[in-house]
Scaffold this active site. Structure first.
Site, short mmCIF file in Angstrom:
data_model
loop_
_atom_site.label_atom_id
_atom_site.label_comp_id
_atom_site.label_asym_id
_atom_site.label_seq_id
_atom_site.Cartn_x
_atom_site.Cartn_y
_atom_site.Cartn_z
N TYR A 35 0.89 -1.02 -0.13
CA TYR A 35 -0.02 0.02 0.00
C TYR A 35 0.91 1.17 -0.06
O TYR A 35 2.29 1.09 -0.41
CB TYR A 35 -0.91 -0.14 1.40
CG TYR A 35 -1.96 0.81 1.46
CD1 TYR A 35 -2.78 1.42 0.16
CD2 TYR A 35 -2.08 1.35 2.50
CE1 TYR A 35 -3.72 2.36 0.37
CE2 TYR A 35 -3.45 2.46 2.81
CZ TYR A 35 -3.99 2.74 1.78
OH TYR A 35 -4.97 3.87 2.00
N LYS B 124 -5.49 -1.12 -2.02
CA LYS B 124 -6.54 -1.00 -1.12
C LYS B 124 -7.41 -2.42 -0.75
O LYS B 124 -7.72 -2.79 0.42
CB LYS B 124 -7.68 -0.01 -1.60
CG LYS B 124 -6.74 1.43 -1.21
CD LYS B 124 -7.65 2.49 -1.00
CE LYS B 124 -6.77 3.65 -0.47
NZ LYS B 124 -7.33 4.81 -0.27
#
Length: 568
Positions: free
Chosen positions: A98, A178
């Site tokens: 991420y 995500k």
């Protein structure tokens, strides 16, 4: 008992499906039944032994980009092993899959792309066939064949990726990142998710000129043409994936709010840049002020950066201020929005539409000694307003310089400062400089990860205002109860649950965010609060009682454990 999955796939097709593949962990019976005996080494290994091999491989790597490539390959081949590894090493690997590493990966997309990428690309020239194209893609992802439908779509048009802007087709990686956090944080079953890139072109000339760029090489659709494509996409989702939850991600400032407002009633959906970022920032403000013993309704708040995130934070704070007892007009007067050219006020010729409700009154500015006839810089705003909270969403590195910090500390004893811009090089200030220039008085949380800071012989932990503390629980809570809409009340329930989990709410010298390693515990609290809020508002379709909602939250939680595979 392991979950049992029946599949018609055989041989290499089983190994090629990341939801089914167990690698060397297939049992003897599974190898025989699924035609795998000649395709695997002899030993039947445990998941733990496979983990040992992965740990050793990661430890030998010299950069986060190298680790990202390894983990992405693992994700595309064996989802259980990928998620077990991520769960075991949350603090080390979350910044790899991420932010901030994903930003570097997206920028290198043209050079690193390979097939398959396990994402869905819906392109402008396919507009008249979007339903058929989406249906075909969805059917192809199912290990059981046609009939499977995703429950969560992570959708971007990649115009506003992180702090690096228009990235075209490379934006698919933000969706993948995500979705990995959804599973890590809240236990969303990865087999129910779908990353979607809406390729409407790119305005980044370097991408259009790059012969290796695999996306659509044309300027972005704008105006009516863009709106028609979005409408065609939403109609396709309504027909192919009815009742799926949609998370809008990294849309440009001109479209993000419009798209959310246009479709949040038609599709259960939310925009993480507007509502997720707002939720995390608002939670930090609530917790910080509580720890300092200061009421929210007395706060004066300056937001530097009036784009999607900054305006979203303003909306969230206004709603909280109203709930604290202020009239809407008075709540808006507690907020000052500053963009790169200066303070936004009603006397300016051009104020971005999302920021107009928060444009300051020129007469009120004159009463503060500010001249609206000239640009009003951030430092002048801080000196005149004396805010207790300063939030940065500008992507202007170093914007909170020593003069700004010293002016801030002259106005209040202990300011809250949230430099939220990311990736890391774009932060408005480093925690080291902030604590040095404020003599340790400032409370700080950042948008990107920073190492702890030593101050006066004590280690100050730097909390990261990471959206991972809100969107996984928000989405999972909505999914679990089958929410027809993601309401403002559900979002407020999410941020208040997060605020309760922030250490600084009890000790102002503690971290202004939970540690990243607590993401699963925090997400569970957020999901519970969201599910109960949806039920209270009459938005829950799947449950009718609080007990049923809590039971469903537990029952649907996916865990990274190998299923038992049987031949269909």
């Amino acid at each position: 008992m392991p979950i049992r999955i029946s599949t018609a796939l055989r041989g290499a097709a089983v190994l090629g499906h990341p939801l089914l593949n167990k690698g060397t962990a297939f049992t003897r019976a599974e190898r025989q039944a699924l035609g795998l005996e000649a395709l695997l080494p002899w030993q039947v290994e445990t998941l733990e032994l496979q983990m040992q091999r992965c740990r050793a491989a990661l430890a030998a790597m010299g950069s986060d980009l190298e680790r990202y490539a390894y983990l992405q390959s693992l994700r595309e081949s064996n989802l259980v092993l990928f998620h077990r590894l991520l769960e075991e090493q949350v603090e080390a690997l979350l910044p790899v899959v991420y932010t901030p590493t994903v930003g570097q990966v997206i920028q290198a997309f043209s050079r690193s792309y390979r097939t398959p990428s396990h994402g869905v690309y819906l392109c402008a020239p396919q507009q008249e066939r979007l339903e058929a194209v989406l249906r075909e893609a969805v059917d192809g992802f199912s290990p059981q064949g046609p009939g499977w439908r995703p429950q969560l779509l992570l959708v971007t048009d990649a115009e506003g990726i992180l702090g690096i802007g228009d990235q075209g087709a490379g934006g698919i990686h933000i969706c993948m990142g995500k979705l990995a956090v959804y599973t890590l944080g809240a236990g969303v079953d990865p087999s129910t998710t779908l990353p979607v890139l809406l390729d409407v072109g790119t305005d980044r000339q370097a991408l259009r000129d790059d012969p290796t760029y695999p996306g659509l090489r044309q300027p972005r659709l704008r105006g009516a043409a863009y709106d028609a494509f979005l409408e065609a996409f939403v109609e396709a989702v309504e027909r192919v994936c009815p009742r799926a939850l949609v998370q809008w991600e990294d849309f440009g400032a001109a479209n993000a709010r419009r798209v959310l407002d246009a479709y949040r009633q038609r599709l259960p959906s939310f925009n993480d840049d507007i509502q997720g970022t707002s939720g995390v920032a608002c939670a930090a403000v609530l917790a910080g002020l509580k720890g300092l013993g200061q009421p929210l309704q007395d706060a004066r708040i300056v937001i530097f950066g009036a784009g999607t995130a900054g305006c979203g934070i303003a909306v969230g704070l206004e709603r909280l201020l109203v709930r604290a007892g202020l009239e809407p007009a008075e709540a808006r007067r507690r907020l000052w929005l500053v963009d790169r050219p200066g303070l936004l006020h009603a006397g300016l010729a051009e104020v971005p539409p999302p920021a107009r409700p928060y444009a300051s009154d020129p007469e009120a500015l004159r009463a503060l000694g500010l001249d609206p006839a000239a640009p009003i810089a951030l430092q002048a705003v801080v000196e005149a307003v004396k805010p207790g909270v300063l939030i940065g969403t500008s992507t202007v590195a170093g914007a909170f310089d020593q003069a700004v910090v010293e002016a801030l500390c002259r106005g209040v004893e202990r300011p809250l400062v949230l430099p939220l811009s990311n990736p890391t090089p774009l932060a408005e200030i480093t925690p080291q400089n902030l604590l040095s220039w404020s003599h340790g008085k400032a409370l700080v949380a950042t948008g990107s990860p920073f190492e702890p800071v030593q101050w006066n012989g004590r280690k100050r932990l730097i909390g990261q205002c990471n959206n991972c503390f809100v969107f996984p629980g928000l989405g999972y809570g909505a999914l679990a109860v089958g929410a027809r809409e993601v309401s403002d009340g559900m979002i407020d329930a999410a941020l208040e649950a997060l605020a309760d989990a922030i250490p600084a709410a009890r000790d102002p010298d503690a971290s202004l965010m939970p540690p990243v390693g607590a993401v699963q515990a925090v997400s569970a609290q957020v999901a519970r609060a969201v599910a109960l809020a949806a039920l209270e508002e009459g938005l829950a379709v799947e449950v009718s009682t609080a007990a049923a909602a809590l039971e469903r939250l537990e029952a649907l939680r996916w865990r990274p454990e190998y299923p038992e595979l049987v031949a269909a």
